[in-house]
Design an enzyme around this catalytic site. Sequence first.
Site, PDB file in Angstrom:
ATOM      1  N   HIS A  19       9.294 -27.362 -14.630  1.00  0.00           N
ATOM      2  CA  HIS A  19       8.083 -27.086 -15.414  1.00  0.00           C
ATOM      3  C   HIS A  19       7.984 -25.585 -15.710  1.00  0.00           C
ATOM      4  O   HIS A  19       7.665 -25.180 -16.824  1.00  0.00           O
ATOM      5  CB  HIS A  19       6.820 -27.486 -14.645  1.00  0.00           C
ATOM      6  CG  HIS A  19       6.679 -28.947 -14.361  1.00  0.00           C
ATOM      7  ND1 HIS A  19       6.399 -29.442 -13.118  1.00  0.00           N
ATOM      8  CD2 HIS A  19       6.749 -30.029 -15.183  1.00  0.00           C
ATOM      9  CE1 HIS A  19       6.299 -30.761 -13.163  1.00  0.00           C
ATOM     10  NE2 HIS A  19       6.516 -31.146 -14.397  1.00  0.00           N
ATOM     11  N   LYS A  43      -3.975 -42.515 -11.298  1.00  0.00           N
ATOM     12  CA  LYS A  43      -2.931 -42.122 -10.336  1.00  0.00           C
ATOM     13  C   LYS A  43      -3.604 -41.467  -9.131  1.00  0.00           C
ATOM     14  O   LYS A  43      -4.633 -40.821  -9.285  1.00  0.00           O
ATOM     15  CB  LYS A  43      -2.006 -41.071 -10.966  1.00  0.00           C
ATOM     16  CG  LYS A  43      -0.917 -41.629 -11.854  1.00  0.00           C
ATOM     17  CD  LYS A  43       0.055 -40.506 -12.205  1.00  0.00           C
ATOM     18  CE  LYS A  43       0.987 -40.893 -13.334  1.00  0.00           C
ATOM     19  NZ  LYS A  43       1.771 -39.744 -13.821  1.00  0.00           N
ATOM     20  N   ARG A  92      14.222 -34.184 -20.111  1.00  0.00           N
ATOM     21  CA  ARG A  92      15.291 -34.015 -19.130  1.00  0.00           C
ATOM     22  C   ARG A  92      16.517 -34.833 -19.494  1.00  0.00           C
ATOM     23  O   ARG A  92      17.616 -34.333 -19.553  1.00  0.00           O
ATOM     24  CB  ARG A  92      14.808 -34.447 -17.731  1.00  0.00           C
ATOM     25  CG  ARG A  92      13.970 -33.418 -17.044  1.00  0.00           C
ATOM     26  CD  ARG A  92      13.197 -34.017 -15.931  1.00  0.00           C
ATOM     27  NE  ARG A  92      12.218 -34.953 -16.467  1.00  0.00           N
ATOM     28  CZ  ARG A  92      11.233 -35.472 -15.777  1.00  0.00           C
ATOM     29  NH1 ARG A  92      11.112 -35.205 -14.498  1.00  0.00           N
ATOM     30  NH2 ARG A  92      10.364 -36.289 -16.340  1.00  0.00           N
ATOM     31  N   SER A 130       8.578 -34.118 -10.179  1.00  0.00           N
ATOM     32  CA  SER A 130       7.573 -33.946  -9.120  1.00  0.00           C
ATOM     33  C   SER A 130       7.707 -35.054  -8.076  1.00  0.00           C
ATOM     34  O   SER A 130       7.564 -34.813  -6.877  1.00  0.00           O
ATOM     35  CB  SER A 130       6.166 -33.988  -9.708  1.00  0.00           C
ATOM     36  OG  SER A 130       5.978 -32.944 -10.624  1.00  0.00           O
TER      37      SER A 130
HETATM   38  P1  ADP Z   1       3.576 -36.435 -16.996  1.00  0.00           P
HETATM   39  O1  ADP Z   1       2.943 -37.232 -15.905  1.00  0.00           O
HETATM   40  O2  ADP Z   1       2.679 -36.162 -18.157  1.00  0.00           O
HETATM   41  O3  ADP Z   1       4.955 -36.885 -17.445  1.00  0.00           O
HETATM   42  P2  ADP Z   1       4.846 -34.297 -15.544  1.00  0.00           P
HETATM   43  O4  ADP Z   1       4.121 -33.283 -14.742  1.00  0.00           O
HETATM   44  O5  ADP Z   1       5.743 -35.243 -14.831  1.00  0.00           O
HETATM   45  O6  ADP Z   1       3.704 -35.006 -16.352  1.00  0.00           O
HETATM   46  O7  ADP Z   1       5.692 -33.594 -16.688  1.00  0.00           O
HETATM   47  C1  ADP Z   1       5.114 -32.823 -17.704  1.00  0.00           C
HETATM   48  C2  ADP Z   1       6.168 -32.545 -18.770  1.00  0.00           C
HETATM   49  O8  ADP Z   1       7.206 -31.743 -18.224  1.00  0.00           O
HETATM   50  C3  ADP Z   1       6.875 -33.785 -19.331  1.00  0.00           C
HETATM   51  O9  ADP Z   1       7.124 -33.575 -20.710  1.00  0.00           O
HETATM   52  C4  ADP Z   1       8.163 -33.841 -18.553  1.00  0.00           C
HETATM   53  O10 ADP Z   1       9.186 -34.500 -19.293  1.00  0.00           O
HETATM   54  C5  ADP Z   1       8.456 -32.363 -18.419  1.00  0.00           C
HETATM   55  N1  ADP Z   1       9.312 -32.073 -17.266  1.00  0.00           N
HETATM   56  C6  ADP Z   1       9.177 -32.515 -16.006  1.00  0.00           C
HETATM   57  N2  ADP Z   1      10.179 -32.061 -15.214  1.00  0.00           N
HETATM   58  C7  ADP Z   1      10.974 -31.308 -16.019  1.00  0.00           C
HETATM   59  C8  ADP Z   1      12.204 -30.602 -15.822  1.00  0.00           C
HETATM   60  N3  ADP Z   1      12.812 -30.590 -14.632  1.00  0.00           N
HETATM   61  N4  ADP Z   1      12.748 -29.951 -16.889  1.00  0.00           N
HETATM   62  C9  ADP Z   1      12.129 -29.998 -18.103  1.00  0.00           C
HETATM   63  N5  ADP Z   1      10.994 -30.671 -18.346  1.00  0.00           N
HETATM   64  C10 ADP Z   1      10.421 -31.312 -17.341  1.00  0.00           C
END
Ligand code: ADP
Length: 162
Positions: A19, A43, A92, A130
């Site tokens: 992130h 959630k 990703r 996460s």
């Molecule tokens: P959500 O529950 O909305 O998917 P996340 O916190 O999991 O929220 O992710 C927010 C955004 O960041 C999403 O677009 C996700 O694809 C992106 N993201 C998560 N991990 C990574 C990573 N390792 N590299 C690039 N983008 C990421």
Amino acid sequence: MNNTIAIYPGSFDPITNGHLDVIERASKVVDKLIVGVLVNSSKRPLFSAEERVTMIREMTKHLDNVEVASFEGLTIDFAHQNGARVIVRGLRAITDFDYELQMAQTNRILAPDVDTMFFSTSLQYSYLSSSTVKEIAKYHGDISMCVPEYVARLIEDKMKEI
Ligand code: ADP
């Protein structure tokens, strides 16, 4: 000159190096980036929205044009409230693609004035999510490759509480 405001919405439960990489890169191509922490009632997050906002603020304090806020409801409403015309998301792997494309298209139908901008993950973070971080931490594995030290400590403390 156009003043481009973008939002980067997500759960960020917790924020990972993946992130943060997207935040750093996006902050260089827009004038202002607002990280939006989603308060998702369906959630059960590990960290409260306030805790997530605080940790993201701490991790982005070196970036002058990045702000952090929490929001509830539709992403496009959060975009409009902040005068943002861009939604930043990260991709990703191919597994993210279907979901992200569907969301981007839905948001475009709901708000044609807002566009989604995708950042492809930096290779070293492509495995990172996460939920993986939480799973490793639950069994006391090493998460130092996944999150900044400050966040790792907060996760360890939280794991002791539950
Ligand atoms: P959500 O529950 O909305 O998917 P996340 O916190 O999991 O929220 O992710 C927010 C955004 O960041 C999403 O677009 C996700 O694809 C992106 N993201 C998560 N991990 C990574 C990573 N390792 N590299 C690039 N983008 C990421």
